[in-house]
Scaffold this motif. Structure first.
Motif, short mmCIF file in Angstrom:
data_model
loop_
_atom_site.label_atom_id
_atom_site.label_comp_id
_atom_site.label_asym_id
_atom_site.label_seq_id
_atom_site.Cartn_x
_atom_site.Cartn_y
_atom_site.Cartn_z
N MET B 1 0.85 -1.20 0.00
CA MET B 1 0.00 0.00 0.00
C MET B 1 0.88 1.25 0.00
N ALA B 2 0.60 2.17 -0.88
CA ALA B 2 1.37 3.42 -0.94
C ALA B 2 1.15 4.24 0.34
N LYS B 3 2.20 4.95 0.74
CA LYS B 3 2.12 5.79 1.94
C LYS B 3 1.26 7.02 1.62
N VAL B 4 0.36 7.35 2.52
CA VAL B 4 -0.52 8.51 2.30
C VAL B 4 -0.35 9.51 3.44
N ILE B 5 -0.13 10.77 3.08
CA ILE B 5 -0.05 11.84 4.08
C ILE B 5 -1.15 12.85 3.80
N VAL B 6 -1.85 13.27 4.85
CA VAL B 6 -2.82 14.36 4.72
C VAL B 6 -2.31 15.55 5.52
N TYR B 7 -2.13 16.68 4.88
CA TYR B 7 -1.80 17.93 5.57
C TYR B 7 -3.12 18.65 5.82
N SER B 8 -3.39 18.96 7.08
CA SER B 8 -4.71 19.52 7.40
C SER B 8 -4.63 20.49 8.56
N THR B 9 -5.75 21.16 8.82
CA THR B 9 -5.90 21.93 10.05
C THR B 9 -7.13 21.36 10.78
N PRO B 10 -7.21 21.57 12.09
CA PRO B 10 -8.33 20.98 12.83
C PRO B 10 -9.69 21.55 12.44
N THR B 11 -9.72 22.81 11.94
CA THR B 11 -11.02 23.44 11.68
C THR B 11 -11.52 23.25 10.25
N CYS B 12 -10.64 22.99 9.34
CA CYS B 12 -11.01 23.01 7.93
C CYS B 12 -11.99 21.90 7.57
N PRO B 13 -13.20 22.28 7.10
CA PRO B 13 -14.25 21.29 6.83
C PRO B 13 -13.85 20.25 5.78
N VAL B 58 -0.12 11.04 -2.01
CA VAL B 58 -0.02 9.59 -2.14
C VAL B 58 1.35 9.31 -2.75
N GLU B 59 2.12 8.51 -2.05
CA GLU B 59 3.49 8.21 -2.48
C GLU B 59 3.54 7.88 -3.98
N GLY B 60 4.44 8.56 -4.68
CA GLY B 60 4.61 8.28 -6.11
C GLY B 60 3.68 9.08 -7.00
N HIS B 61 2.84 9.95 -6.40
CA HIS B 61 1.92 10.76 -7.19
C HIS B 61 2.10 12.25 -6.88
N GLU B 62 1.61 13.08 -7.77
CA GLU B 62 1.61 14.52 -7.54
C GLU B 62 0.71 14.83 -6.34
N PRO B 63 1.05 15.83 -5.53
CA PRO B 63 0.17 16.20 -4.41
C PRO B 63 -1.21 16.66 -4.93
N ILE B 64 -2.24 16.32 -4.19
CA ILE B 64 -3.60 16.73 -4.56
C ILE B 64 -4.04 17.82 -3.59
N ILE B 65 -4.48 18.94 -4.13
CA ILE B 65 -4.91 20.06 -3.29
C ILE B 65 -6.43 20.09 -3.26
N GLY B 66 -6.99 20.04 -2.05
CA GLY B 66 -8.44 20.07 -1.90
C GLY B 66 -9.04 18.67 -1.94
N PHE B 67 -10.34 18.61 -1.61
CA PHE B 67 -11.06 17.34 -1.57
C PHE B 67 -11.52 16.98 -2.98
N ASP B 68 -10.56 16.51 -3.79
CA ASP B 68 -10.84 16.15 -5.17
C ASP B 68 -10.97 14.62 -5.23
N VAL B 69 -12.21 14.16 -5.06
CA VAL B 69 -12.46 12.72 -4.90
C VAL B 69 -11.90 11.92 -6.08
N GLU B 70 -12.15 12.41 -7.28
CA GLU B 70 -11.70 11.67 -8.47
C GLU B 70 -10.17 11.51 -8.48
N ALA B 71 -9.47 12.62 -8.19
CA ALA B 71 -8.01 12.58 -8.19
C ALA B 71 -7.49 11.66 -7.08
N ILE B 72 -8.14 11.70 -5.92
CA ILE B 72 -7.71 10.85 -4.80
C ILE B 72 -7.92 9.38 -5.17
N LYS B 73 -9.08 9.08 -5.73
CA LYS B 73 -9.38 7.70 -6.14
C LYS B 73 -8.35 7.22 -7.17
#
Lengths: 311, 78
Positions: B1-13, B58-73
């Motif tokens: 499984m590729a390593k996944v990192i989420v950069y976030s803030t506690p308040t951001c919906p 997602v390890e090996g992929h370009e960073p995804i900015i925002g909740f872009d479901v299609e890109a994340i999938k």
């Protein structure tokens, strides 16, 4: 064939879905992203029944409630709407749905300032949602453009993070609710710059300063790390317009008090319509009225008695 | 499984939406709070050149900015 397709997945659309579900209408909600504007609001203190609730919590509650009445929800982008004699066709990327009626609950988008640098520095110091990105500017200098109650609330939130918050407003006096105006006046971090426009946003990789049209403390340059633009919203009505739904000069869908548009079988509710006061509670109410009139439209011979309290 | 990192803030919906989505799909991820963790913030700015959250890497992929479901999938191959 659906009885009703609701385009838009904010509180107005989901409340319409909730009632449509109770009316036993075969209902589908299509939204690119569920949640709408309300989830970008932190604490809500004016939704009756909840003294304090976050926008996300309120939305989740309304969504859960709607889903309990067997309405379908799909997170897809609507690409086309087409009108036929007795029904409508709604196209998404890989599918076409047929429906007897439509409710547009498409909401609004952030209004842009349209000054040089705004696009270039988007997410690089230029932001539109304090709740989303404000926390990244701890101990920084932050500007808020706008004078509405929303702008005031954003400034108050940003003051929790930044060391200094400027409200830059083009007119004489900001128009915040009295309760928020008082909070602003009492907040030592917040300073209001009135009668001033932002002409340009400048920086290198990130925003470093803005250019004002009037000097402030002797300079037209104002140093800051972030600029949050809170100058209102523009209605997302272009899809409705493509099928001939009438809009006003602001681009808002024109509806009557029954939430009907100029096209038979097409209704609209929430922030996208020509209402003066746009709140979660008013959008919810409009959604409910739209659902009721969809029911009436489909079952002309079966008026609903508004007195029943069945479960 | 590729390593996944989420950069976030506690308040951001939308950060909550992203994390809920990953949890629903049983994807393990490391959550970095850029409101508190200066090093994580620097890292995110370096990777994306911008300050908007959430950012999903997602390890090996370009960073995804925002909740872009299609890109994340697509990045996760789900």
């Amino acid at each position: 064939m659906y009885d009703l397709i609701i385009i838009g997945g904010g509180v107005a659309g989901l409340s319409a879905a909730l009632y449509a579900g109770r009316f036993k209408l075969k209902t589908l909600v299509i939204a690119e992203k569920l949640g709408g504007t309300i989830i970008l609001t932190g604490d809500i203190s004016n939704y009756p029944g909840f003294k304090k609730i976050t926008g996300m919590e309120l939305f989740d509650k309304i969504k859960e409630h709607a889903v309990s009445y067997n309405v379908e929800i799909k997170e897809e982008k609507v690409e086309k709407v087409k009108k036929y004699e007795t029904f409508f066709e709604i196209s998404v990327k890989d599918n076409v749905y047929k429906t007897k009626t439509i409710i547009f609950a498409t909401g609004t988008d952030w209004r842009k300032l349209n000054v040089p640098g705004e696009k270039e520095f988007a997410n690089k110091g230029v932001h539109y949602c304090a709740l989303c990105d404000g926390a990244l500017y701890k101990n920084k200098i932050i500007g808020v453009v706008g004078g509405s109650d929303s702008a005031a609330k954003e400034a108050l939130l940003l003051a929790e993070y930044g060391k200094k918050v400027y409200i830059i407003y083009r007119k004489e006096k900001i128009r915040a609710e009295p309760i928020n105006l008082k909070r602003i006046e009492q907040n030592k971090k917040i300073e209001i710059i009135n009668n001033t426009n932002t002409k340009e946003i400048k920086g290198n990789k990130f925003v470093t300063h803005i250019i004002l049209d009037n000097p402030y403390k002797g300079s037209k340059e104002l140093k800051l790390d972030a600029l949050f633009i809170e100058i209102g919203h523009t209605p997302i009505s272009n899809l409705a317009e493509t099928m001939g739904v009438k809009t006003n000069e602001k681009g808002e869908i024109i509806v009557d008090k029954d939430s009907k548009t100029n096209i038979k079988g097409v209704f609209a509710c929430g922030d996208v319509v020509n209402s003066k006061f746009k709140q979660a509670i008013t959008g919810v109410a409009e959604g409910v009225i739209a659902a009721y009139n969809v029911y009436q439209y489909i079952n002309k011979e079966l008026p609903i008695c508004g007195c029943s309290e069945d479960k | 499984m590729a390593k996944v990192i989420v950069y976030s803030t506690p308040t951001c919906p939308w950060c909550h939406k992203v994390k809920d989505f990953l949890k629903q799909n049983k994807i393990k991820f490391e959550d970095k709070n850029v409101a508190e963790d200066e090093a994580a913030k620097e890292e995110m700015m370096e990777k994306t050149g911008q300050m908007g959250v959430p950012v999903i890497v997602v390890e090996g992929h370009e960073p995804i900015i925002g909740f872009d479901v299609e890109a994340i999938k697509a990045a996760l191959g789900i």
